[in-house]
Write a protein that holds these residues in place. Structure first.
Motif, PDB file in Angstrom:
ATOM      1  N   VAL A 188      87.088  76.491 -18.461  1.00  0.00           N
ATOM      2  CA  VAL A 188      86.400  77.756 -18.746  1.00  0.00           C
ATOM      3  C   VAL A 188      85.149  77.885 -17.881  1.00  0.00           C
ATOM      4  O   VAL A 188      84.874  78.948 -17.326  1.00  0.00           O
ATOM      5  CB  VAL A 188      86.047  77.868 -20.248  1.00  0.00           C
ATOM      6  CG1 VAL A 188      85.114  79.039 -20.509  1.00  0.00           C
ATOM      7  CG2 VAL A 188      87.316  77.996 -21.074  1.00  0.00           C
TER       8      VAL A 188
ATOM      9  N   ARG B 198      92.631  79.508 -18.572  1.00  0.00           N
ATOM     10  CA  ARG B 198      91.529  80.165 -19.287  1.00  0.00           C
ATOM     11  C   ARG B 198      92.068  81.166 -20.315  1.00  0.00           C
ATOM     12  O   ARG B 198      91.554  81.256 -21.433  1.00  0.00           O
ATOM     13  CB  ARG B 198      90.597  80.863 -18.301  1.00  0.00           C
ATOM     14  CG  ARG B 198      89.788  79.883 -17.484  1.00  0.00           C
ATOM     15  CD  ARG B 198      88.859  80.559 -16.487  1.00  0.00           C
ATOM     16  NE  ARG B 198      88.321  79.538 -15.619  1.00  0.00           N
ATOM     17  CZ  ARG B 198      88.651  79.392 -14.338  1.00  0.00           C
ATOM     18  NH1 ARG B 198      89.470  80.254 -13.748  1.00  0.00           N
ATOM     19  NH2 ARG B 198      88.140  78.403 -13.628  1.00  0.00           N
TER      20      ARG B 198
ATOM     21  N   VAL C 160      85.685  83.848 -23.724  1.00  0.00           N
ATOM     22  CA  VAL C 160      86.537  83.235 -22.703  1.00  0.00           C
ATOM     23  C   VAL C 160      87.459  84.287 -22.088  1.00  0.00           C
ATOM     24  O   VAL C 160      87.606  84.364 -20.865  1.00  0.00           O
ATOM     25  CB  VAL C 160      87.354  82.065 -23.300  1.00  0.00           C
ATOM     26  CG1 VAL C 160      88.415  81.584 -22.320  1.00  0.00           C
ATOM     27  CG2 VAL C 160      86.435  80.910 -23.690  1.00  0.00           C
TER      28      VAL C 160
END
Length: 168
Positions: free
Chosen positions: A96, A110, A160
């Motif tokens: 991330v 991710r 994220v």
């Protein structure tokens, strides 16, 4: 800011361009902050799991109390699953934050991290404990899951995904 000048008899083009530039800077800054904050938080949570795997009871006073707080029972999960979860979270945090760069694989990873966090938030700890065969969680865990764990997972998941899906 640059002075306004007329473009084709109108200031509109320049104003829109100036707004677009400022908005782009804001989005880039938010994306970077989201990426760094969420990645660091996920990695820190992973490090905490690794610490528990080696026998720590922090932040609780005993392993039994810790089990009630984080697993919903007086027994903590076995060491190997805790190490797997901890190492996975540390690795996820690294991805991330930026490990893997801008490659397609890193972006997919991710998206997986963000989706996994949102999935944990949606399903909740009670269902997760059942799926993992940990038994029925106690009242303390249910309260913490509802007030802390699920909202934290949802927030980190959104951060994220925002960072992963924003244009580069």
């Amino acid at each position: 800011p640059a002075p306004l000048r007329e473009v084709g008899g109108s200031r509109c083009g320049h104003v829109l361009f100036a707004f677009w530039r400022r908005t782009t800077v804001v989005v880039v800054t938010l994306r970077t902050r989201s990426r760094l904050t969420a990645g660091a938080a996920v990695a820190a949570i992973g490090a905490l799991h690794l610490n528990w795997a080696r026998g720590s009871s922090w932040p609780a006073g005993s392993r039994e109390e810790l089990g009630e707080l984080v697993a919903g029972s007086s027994t903590m999960p076995p060491t190997v699953p805790a190490v797997i979860v901890g190492a996975g979270l540390v690795g996820a945090g690294a991805v991330v934050v930026g490990a893997g760069g801008t490659s397609r694989l890193a972006t997919i990873a991710r998206l997986g991290v963000g989706g996994g966090l949102l999935g944990r938030a949606a399903v909740g700890g009670v269902a997760a404990a059942r799926m993992l065969g940990l038994g029925e969680p106690g009242a303390r865990f249910r309260r913490l899951d509802r007030s802390l764990y699920r909202p934290l997972c949802a927030t980190l998941g959104v951060m994220v995904l925002f960072a992963a899906l924003s244009r580069r």
